[in-house]
Write an enzyme that holds these catalytic residues in place. Sequence first.
Site, short mmCIF file in Angstrom:
data_model
loop_
_atom_site.label_atom_id
_atom_site.label_comp_id
_atom_site.label_asym_id
_atom_site.label_seq_id
_atom_site.Cartn_x
_atom_site.Cartn_y
_atom_site.Cartn_z
N GLY A 1 33.71 -45.07 -14.87
CA GLY A 1 33.98 -43.60 -14.95
C GLY A 1 32.64 -44.29 -16.04
O GLY A 1 33.28 -44.77 -16.59
N TYR B 1 36.59 -50.53 -14.05
CA TYR B 1 35.05 -50.30 -15.02
C TYR B 1 34.54 -48.64 -14.48
O TYR B 1 34.01 -49.27 -14.76
CB TYR B 1 33.86 -51.52 -13.99
CG TYR B 1 34.72 -53.12 -15.20
CD1 TYR B 1 33.70 -53.33 -15.99
CD2 TYR B 1 35.11 -53.73 -13.49
CE1 TYR B 1 34.24 -54.63 -16.00
CE2 TYR B 1 35.26 -54.78 -14.75
CZ TYR B 1 34.96 -55.45 -15.46
OH TYR B 1 34.99 -57.08 -16.04
N HIS C 1 26.94 -52.46 -13.33
CA HIS C 1 26.70 -51.35 -14.26
C HIS C 1 26.39 -51.57 -15.89
O HIS C 1 25.51 -51.18 -16.09
CB HIS C 1 26.87 -49.64 -13.01
CG HIS C 1 26.42 -48.41 -13.89
ND1 HIS C 1 26.63 -48.10 -14.61
CD2 HIS C 1 24.83 -47.75 -13.86
CE1 HIS C 1 25.99 -46.99 -14.84
NE2 HIS C 1 24.83 -47.11 -14.59
N ASP C 2 27.76 -50.68 -15.18
CA ASP C 2 27.86 -51.48 -16.78
C ASP C 2 27.15 -52.37 -17.51
O ASP C 2 27.17 -52.43 -19.28
CB ASP C 2 29.73 -51.36 -16.69
CG ASP C 2 30.19 -50.65 -16.98
OD1 ASP C 2 29.81 -49.26 -16.72
OD2 ASP C 2 31.96 -50.55 -16.63
N TYR D 1 34.64 -45.75 -19.56
CA TYR D 1 35.55 -46.48 -19.63
C TYR D 1 35.17 -48.22 -18.46
O TYR D 1 33.79 -47.94 -18.44
CB TYR D 1 36.61 -46.00 -18.21
CG TYR D 1 37.16 -46.89 -17.14
CD1 TYR D 1 38.39 -46.89 -18.36
CD2 TYR D 1 37.42 -47.00 -16.30
CE1 TYR D 1 39.77 -47.43 -18.05
CE2 TYR D 1 39.00 -47.80 -16.04
CZ TYR D 1 40.11 -47.68 -16.75
OH TYR D 1 40.93 -48.90 -15.51
#
Length: 191
Positions: free
Chosen positions: A50, A48, A72-73, A53
């Site tokens: 990057g 997860y 966070h994503d 990414y």
Amino acid sequence: MIRGGALTHVALGLTVFLLLAVVHSQEKCSKTCIAQKCNVLGIRYGKYCGIGYFGCPGEPPCDDLDDCCMTHDNCVDLKGMTYVDCHKQFQRCVNELKQSIQESNNQKVGFSKECPYSTVIPTVYRGMNYGIFFSGIGNIIIPKKPASAGPVVEVDLARSKADTKDGLGTNQGPQTKDGSKVSVPMNPSPS
């Protein structure tokens, strides 16, 4: 005031940041823990971490840092890339991890021996600082829409013993209709 050369750098940086963010929707999700470019902003760590990414839905994170990145994503997917609180939440998560690493006498090193936490954490933290900076600029360029009037709740107080003196806790007086029915805005303006 920003002068010509600085403005060009800011515009170029914002463009690169937004283009990299768009990559997120064009790449395939990750099911494999990887560690690449661990000390540059183009880092890919875990499943997860990057820019652009991300892991596949339901894929467990590779370690505690990857868990921060997954959270966070998910936040950015819900709130948008320019929602600064997602980035700040990520930094709080990383700070808690750093504290946990110190408490373990640096025994926690992450899943990768090639890219230990001591290398990866400063890289992702620096990247998030850029994210916060560019999100702030994005919020200036694209201002938030004003809030619309919220829903109104209507209650028949003849059936309850509610005290309506302060507007049912909203600090706005109720508007009486049809005898004992009242309505109060759900999103009252601040008093």
